[in-house]
Design an enzyme around this catalytic site. Structure first.
Site, PDB file in Angstrom:
ATOM      1  N   ASP A   1       1.037  -1.214  -0.021  1.00  0.00           N
ATOM      2  CA  ASP A   1       0.153  -0.002  -0.196  1.00  0.00           C
ATOM      3  C   ASP A   1       1.095   1.347  -0.006  1.00  0.00           C
ATOM      4  O   ASP A   1       1.596   1.402   1.062  1.00  0.00           O
ATOM      5  CB  ASP A   1      -0.854  -0.026   1.361  1.00  0.00           C
ATOM      6  N   HIS A   2       1.051   1.760  -1.273  1.00  0.00           N
ATOM      7  CA  HIS A   2       2.094   2.777  -1.205  1.00  0.00           C
ATOM      8  C   HIS A   2       2.185   4.070  -0.286  1.00  0.00           C
ATOM      9  O   HIS A   2       2.878   4.717  -0.079  1.00  0.00           O
ATOM     10  CB  HIS A   2       2.393   3.255  -2.722  1.00  0.00           C
TER      11      HIS A   2
ATOM     12  N   HIS B   1      -5.997   2.856   1.155  1.00  0.00           N
ATOM     13  CA  HIS B   1      -4.957   3.997   1.528  1.00  0.00           C
ATOM     14  C   HIS B   1      -5.612   4.635   2.961  1.00  0.00           C
ATOM     15  O   HIS B   1      -4.946   4.945   3.864  1.00  0.00           O
ATOM     16  CB  HIS B   1      -4.834   4.975   0.474  1.00  0.00           C
TER      17      HIS B   1
HETATM   18  C1  BG6 Z   1      -3.689   4.742  -6.351  1.00  0.00           C
HETATM   19  C2  BG6 Z   1      -5.109   4.946  -6.847  1.00  0.00           C
HETATM   20  O1  BG6 Z   1      -3.539   3.759  -5.456  1.00  0.00           O
HETATM   21  O2  BG6 Z   1      -3.568   6.058  -5.503  1.00  0.00           O
HETATM   22  C3  BG6 Z   1      -5.207   6.326  -7.901  1.00  0.00           C
HETATM   23  O3  BG6 Z   1      -5.401   3.984  -7.652  1.00  0.00           O
HETATM   24  C4  BG6 Z   1      -4.765   7.335  -6.959  1.00  0.00           C
HETATM   25  O4  BG6 Z   1      -6.475   6.350  -8.609  1.00  0.00           O
HETATM   26  C5  BG6 Z   1      -3.493   7.163  -6.311  1.00  0.00           C
HETATM   27  O5  BG6 Z   1      -4.751   8.728  -8.241  1.00  0.00           O
HETATM   28  C6  BG6 Z   1      -3.121   8.428  -5.573  1.00  0.00           C
HETATM   29  O6  BG6 Z   1      -1.732   8.087  -4.959  1.00  0.00           O
HETATM   30  P1  BG6 Z   1      -1.064   9.695  -4.742  1.00  0.00           P
HETATM   31  O7  BG6 Z   1       0.280   8.865  -4.291  1.00  0.00           O
HETATM   32  O8  BG6 Z   1      -0.770  10.311  -5.756  1.00  0.00           O
HETATM   33  O9  BG6 Z   1      -1.781  10.240  -3.531  1.00  0.00           O
END
Ligand code: BG6
Length: 505
Positions: free
Chosen positions: A194-195, A257
């Site tokens: 989960d980044h 997230h």
């Molecule tokens: C991803 C989603 O997991 O996270 C995207 O699939 C979203 O739709 C993105 O834009 C948002 O990530 P970050 O790091 O740009 O906030």
């Protein structure tokens, strides 16, 4: 010699000999995130000398063509581009490509042979980090191929596997996925990414809470009125219509997230900064979360879709006119939800979560609103004194603000809200690593603290299922909002019912 730890200098962590094998290596994620992250790790000398990357995908290509494509991707997406040519030469010499179709009978042998050859050549001691960045419908084929190639266990060296989202699309499919991987790999080998957990500011939630004495005593129902977590994006669905039609804002952002952010804010202090201890505490939060009944969904959750409008000064069309989106689509691009955690710390404190695309700005923040003073001594003419807020700005403009009332200069007592600010950018004068850099390095080092455990993922799905079920009912309306606004009027009403307001970050 002075001990560097005592002198306050942490030694950087460098991975030991290993390879990274990416399945789905011609995809978007590889180009935008994975290659730039690996390149940046090499630039920072955080990769070992005995290291190589093998990209594998269905597309026919040779090593040279793959290197060329990845060079273009790094030029476009890495913070500092390609930079020094010798750095690129070093990276390119370690980068290989294997065209592979897991459904073809020869795939297993091809993969095994390639890895054996490269392992020998690069002295990686057979340590392998496998990265599955593939569409859900190919998942089973890849797992079967890895199993028959014997890439799930090793008599020497370690094997770990990173699984990209989406991790299922409902509770049943998430359980099936867990069962499928656990049949082949052990839980300790599985890294569900989960980044958001790799973001510097997200890791700082734990530092703020557990390395400081002044916040934690106020971190509970006695002092906190409610918590708002916002993940707003100004972009639309871009070229991801096909995926997004199956997902929607709730599955795309909230189930994963945002629930991760919530658990970091709500968890109890872990007994140690170790993977199992931290993940146990986060899982306990989900266990204490009040289950939602399907019939209560309209009271606790809200969905909406963007119509045409304007963001950042540009006219943009509505969701239903995006490519690969049905003109009658019922997919939500905005979702808001109210949750409760039924434990001693949080009883009756609402957590409001909202996320949407085509909102006015890109901003992710966690705002804690404190209760008002029990008795106000100052007569404020006309206007109400603003409550205190602690705001953790996850992105952009990373930092923390504390908002409180101060006396406005003059003969009378007039109170205005002021802000005490900490900003990452100016305070440390150092770039924060990208989330994928941190997460890839952690996986190479065998640290799964910032990865989702199987039970957490299943519990998170369990909580969101009643909402997804309820939203199948066309009687529950899908609100609309013009692109570039902060969501539909219904979202404001959602808060006003509780006598509260969304922040406008
Ligand atoms: C991803 C989603 O997991 O996270 C995207 O699939 C979203 O739709 C993105 O834009 C948002 O990530 P970050 O790091 O740009 O906030």
């Amino acid at each position: 010699m002075e001990n560097p730890l005592r002198a306050g200098i942490r030694l950087e962590r460098t991975a030991g000999p290993c390879s990274v094998v990416i399945f789905g290596a011609s995809g978007d994620l590889t180009k935008r995130k994975l290659m730039p992250a690996l390149y940046s790790l090499l630039r920072q000398n955080l990769l070992p000398g005995s290291f190589y990357i093998l990209g594998a995908a269905r597309t026919e290509m040779n090593d040279e063509a793959y290197r060329k494509t990845m060079r273009e991707a790094i030029t476009e997406f890495a913070d500092e581009g390609i930079g020094d040519e010798t750095l690129w030469q070093n990276f390119a010499s370690r980068l290989f490509y294997l065209p592979i179709d897991p459904d073809q009978p020869d795939s297993t042998e091809k993969l095994k042979k390639t890895l054996e050859k490269l392992d020998g050549q690069w002295g990686t001691e057979k340590n392998k980090l496998l990265y599955l960045s593939i569409p859900p419908n190919s998942f089973s084929s890849f797992i079967r191929m890895l199993e028959s190639a014997g890439l799930n266990r090793s008599d020497s060296g370690w094997i770990r596997i990173i699984i990209e989202k989406p991790f299922g699309r409902d509770l049943e499919s998430a359980r099936a996925l867990n069962r499928e991987i656990l049949r082949v790999f052990r839980e300790e080998q599985i890294y569900r990414i989960d980044h958001y957990l790799g973001k510097e500011t997200v890791q700082n939630i734990m530092v703020l809470r557990f390395a400081n004495g002044i916040f934690e005593p106020l971190w509970n129902r006695r002092y906190i009125d409610h918590i708002q977590i916002t993940a707003a994006e100004s972009i639309g669905v871009e070229n991801r219509g096909t995926y997004y039609e199956q997902a929607g804002a709730f599955r795309d952002m909230i189930q994963n997230h945002m629930l991760q952010l919530l658990t970091l804010v709500a968890m109890e202090p872990p007994v140690a900064m170790e993977a199992e201890a931290v993940r146990d505490e986060k899982t306990k939060v989900l266990r204490a979360m009040r289950p939602m009944r399907k019939e209560d969904v309209p009271k606790f959750a809200l969905r909406a879709q963007y119509a045409e409008g304007a963001t950042e000064g540009e006219a943009v069309h509505g969701y239903r006119s995006e490519s690969n989106v049905k003109p009658s689509s019922q997919t939500e691009t905005f979702a808001a939800i109210k949750l409760f955690i039924d434990n001693w710390r949080w009883a009756e404190v609402p957590f409001y979560l909202r996320s949407g695309k085509r909102l006015p700005r890109r901003v992710t923040e966690i705002a804690i609103q404190y209760k008002r003073v029990p008795h106000l001594l100052f007569q404020e003419e006309g206007e109400q004194i603003q409550p205190n807020f602690l705001i953790m700005r996850i992105q952009p403009d990373e930092g923390i603000s504390l908002k409180f009332g101060a006396k406005f200069p003059g003969q009378q007592i007039r109170i205005r809200q002021v802000s005490m600010d900490f900003q990452y950018g100016t305070s440390f004068g150092r770039r924060s690593p990208e989330a994928y850099e941190r997460l890839l390095l952690d996986a190479m080092l065998g640290d799964s603290t910032l990865y989702a455990r199987g039970d957490f993922v299943e519990l998170s799905w369990q909580h969101v299922m009643p909402i997804l079920e309820a939203w199948k009912d066309p009687a529950i309306p899908l609100a609309t909002y013009p692109a570039g606004s902060w969501g539909p009027p219904e979202a404001d009403e959602f808060m006003e019912r509780d006598g509260r307001r969304w922040r406008r970050p």
